[in-house]
Design an enzyme around this catalytic site. Structure first.
Site, PDB file in Angstrom:
ATOM      1  N   PRO A  20       0.827  -1.208   0.000  1.00 12.51           N
ATOM      2  CA  PRO A  20       0.000   0.000   0.000  1.00 12.51           C
ATOM      3  C   PRO A  20       0.861   1.258   0.000  1.00 12.51           C
ATOM      4  O   PRO A  20       1.845   1.350   0.737  1.00 12.51           O
ATOM      5  CB  PRO A  20      -0.791  -0.126   1.308  1.00 12.51           C
ATOM      6  CG  PRO A  20      -0.792  -1.589   1.618  1.00 12.51           C
ATOM      7  CD  PRO A  20       0.526  -2.102   1.123  1.00 12.51           C
ATOM      8  N   GLU A  21       0.508   2.224  -0.843  1.00 12.67           N
ATOM      9  CA  GLU A  21       1.252   3.474  -0.886  1.00 12.67           C
ATOM     10  C   GLU A  21       0.643   4.468   0.098  1.00 12.67           C
ATOM     11  O   GLU A  21      -0.354   4.192   0.765  1.00 12.67           O
ATOM     12  CB  GLU A  21       1.297   3.999  -2.325  1.00 12.67           C
ATOM     13  CG  GLU A  21       1.924   2.973  -3.267  1.00 12.67           C
ATOM     14  CD  GLU A  21       2.330   3.527  -4.629  1.00 12.67           C
ATOM     15  OE1 GLU A  21       2.626   4.731  -4.746  1.00 12.67           O
ATOM     16  OE2 GLU A  21       2.365   2.733  -5.595  1.00 12.67           O
ATOM     17  N   LYS A  69       4.102   5.576   4.669  1.00 11.19           N
ATOM     18  CA  LYS A  69       3.444   4.277   4.724  1.00 11.19           C
ATOM     19  C   LYS A  69       3.290   3.773   6.161  1.00 11.19           C
ATOM     20  O   LYS A  69       2.966   2.602   6.375  1.00 11.19           O
ATOM     21  CB  LYS A  69       4.243   3.266   3.894  1.00 11.19           C
ATOM     22  CG  LYS A  69       4.384   3.667   2.422  1.00 11.19           C
ATOM     23  CD  LYS A  69       5.254   2.702   1.651  1.00 11.19           C
ATOM     24  CE  LYS A  69       5.437   3.154   0.211  1.00 11.19           C
ATOM     25  NZ  LYS A  69       6.255   2.210  -0.589  1.00 11.19           N
ATOM     26  N   ARG A  95      13.376   9.749  10.775  1.00  8.41           N
ATOM     27  CA  ARG A  95      13.988   8.951   9.713  1.00  8.41           C
ATOM     28  C   ARG A  95      13.213   9.035   8.405  1.00  8.41           C
ATOM     29  O   ARG A  95      13.753   8.700   7.342  1.00  8.41           O
ATOM     30  CB  ARG A  95      14.093   7.480  10.131  1.00  8.41           C
ATOM     31  CG  ARG A  95      15.071   7.224  11.258  1.00  8.41           C
ATOM     32  CD  ARG A  95      15.437   5.759  11.338  1.00  8.41           C
ATOM     33  NE  ARG A  95      14.287   4.900  11.583  1.00  8.41           N
ATOM     34  CZ  ARG A  95      13.853   4.558  12.793  1.00  8.41           C
ATOM     35  NH1 ARG A  95      14.457   5.044  13.873  1.00  8.41           N
ATOM     36  NH2 ARG A  95      12.826   3.739  12.940  1.00  8.41           N
ATOM     37  N   ASN A 127       5.808   2.306  -6.297  1.00  9.27           N
ATOM     38  CA  ASN A 127       6.145   2.137  -7.707  1.00  9.27           C
ATOM     39  C   ASN A 127       5.099   2.734  -8.649  1.00  9.27           C
ATOM     40  O   ASN A 127       5.426   3.229  -9.729  1.00  9.27           O
ATOM     41  CB  ASN A 127       6.332   0.650  -8.012  1.00  9.27           C
ATOM     42  CG  ASN A 127       7.506   0.419  -8.939  1.00  9.27           C
ATOM     43  OD1 ASN A 127       8.336   1.291  -9.141  1.00  9.27           O
ATOM     44  ND2 ASN A 127       7.575  -0.768  -9.517  1.00  9.27           N
ATOM     45  N   ARG A 150      13.420  -3.297  -8.589  1.00  5.32           N
ATOM     46  CA  ARG A 150      12.054  -2.861  -8.823  1.00  5.32           C
ATOM     47  C   ARG A 150      11.888  -2.587 -10.313  1.00  5.32           C
ATOM     48  O   ARG A 150      12.846  -2.494 -11.076  1.00  5.32           O
ATOM     49  CB  ARG A 150      11.715  -1.596  -8.018  1.00  5.32           C
ATOM     50  CG  ARG A 150      11.845  -1.754  -6.520  1.00  5.32           C
ATOM     51  CD  ARG A 150      10.901  -2.784  -5.944  1.00  5.32           C
ATOM     52  NE  ARG A 150       9.505  -2.400  -6.087  1.00  5.32           N
ATOM     53  CZ  ARG A 150       8.831  -1.664  -5.209  1.00  5.32           C
ATOM     54  NH1 ARG A 150       9.434  -1.219  -4.121  1.00  5.32           N
ATOM     55  NH2 ARG A 150       7.556  -1.382  -5.401  1.00  5.32           N
TER      56      ARG A 150
END
Length: 273
Positions: A2-3, A52, A121, A162, A258
């Site tokens: 999930p984005e 995310k 982070r 992606n 990817r």
């Protein structure tokens, strides 16, 4: 995976259904029993997303952090409760709904220091009101890495996966392997604005639809039925299919484990190995 728009939508849903009231929390799978016991019966103060990552705040030094990872799901249902099915890591029950968390990459109880460190982070999230695109631009300006790499670096921009990477690069006409430092300010500003627009639209819809009306085959008169299956995105997973703008076959290559998808006609530029 999930984005970011999915996690923000989930946070908004949980905030409206559970926040401000005591909730029952359990771990049917028993892998989060200790954490569930700590927050069970407490008031869920707030829920927010950063990229995310999902954060459920139960008070000082008491935050449940969830990262859905590749397979995680956090489904919500209306009461009454049904018996847990499958491997439910955490169940949260409110006044009208309950939610089951399955298959997350992370489900943990954090204190305030750990929460602050985790936020630190993560990069700037286009869906957050505190996002600072200038910090992202400065990272781009110092980097020789391809734009495609920095877009997926969660320490630079949080929440991009992606699909959004492929689509924003297409919509802004940037070749994936363009060195990030080669983007001028206008191009970077267009990229950030496009990401923000698509993520907001994805959060609102609950799905990713990136085509502008003038490029949507489903809206043609008469409809181009042969292309309707590609009417949601421009480039992602459309390898070899004609570009909906210029007709050039969509290209594909692997990059850092990817997949990259782009149109050589609409996104001319370097194609480095």
């Amino acid at each position: 995976m999930p984005e970011g728009h999915t996690v923000h939508r989930l946070a908004r849903l949980q905030r409206s259904r559970y926040a401000g009231r005591p909730v029952a929390v359990s771990s049917p799978q028993s892998r989060f029993t200790t954490g569930a016991d700590v927050v069970d019966g407490r008031v869920l103060v707030d829920v927010e997303a950063h990229g995310k990552h999902l954060f459920q705040y139960y008070g000082p030094d008491t935050t449940v952090h969830v990262h859905l990872g590749l397979w995680g799901r956090f489904g919500n249902r209306r009461l009454p409760e049904l018996p847990p099915r499958g491997q439910v890591r955490m169940r949260i029950v409110g006044e009208t709904h309950y939610a089951d968390l399955r298959g997350p990459a992370a489900c943990e109880l954090l204190d305030d220091v750990a929460v602050k460190a985790l936020h630190a982070r993560l990069g700037e999230d286009p869906l957050r009101t505190d996002a600072d695109p200038e910090r992202v631009r400065e990272r781009f300006a110092r980097s020789r890495a391809p734009v495609a790499a920095l877009l997926m670096d969660q320490s630079v921009i949080a929440g991009i996966g992606n699909v959004f990477r492929a689509e924003t690069l297409f919509r802004t006409g940037i070749a994936p392997m363009t060195p990030a430092r080669d983007l001028d300010r206008d191009t970077f500003d267009a990229l950030w604005a496009d990401l923000s627009e698509m993520l907001r639209d994805g959060e609102r819809r609950g799905r990713i639809e990136t085509l502008r009306p003038e490029h949507d085959p489903a809206r043609l008169e008469p409809p181009d039925r042969g292309s309707v299956c590609a009417s949601v995105v421009y480039a992602y997973r459309r390898t070899g299919a004609p570009c909906l703008v210029c007709g050039t076959p969509i290209a594909h290559r692997e990059f850092r484990a990817r997949n990259l998808f782009w149109c050589p006609g609409c996104q001319p530029g370097p194609d480095r190995n």
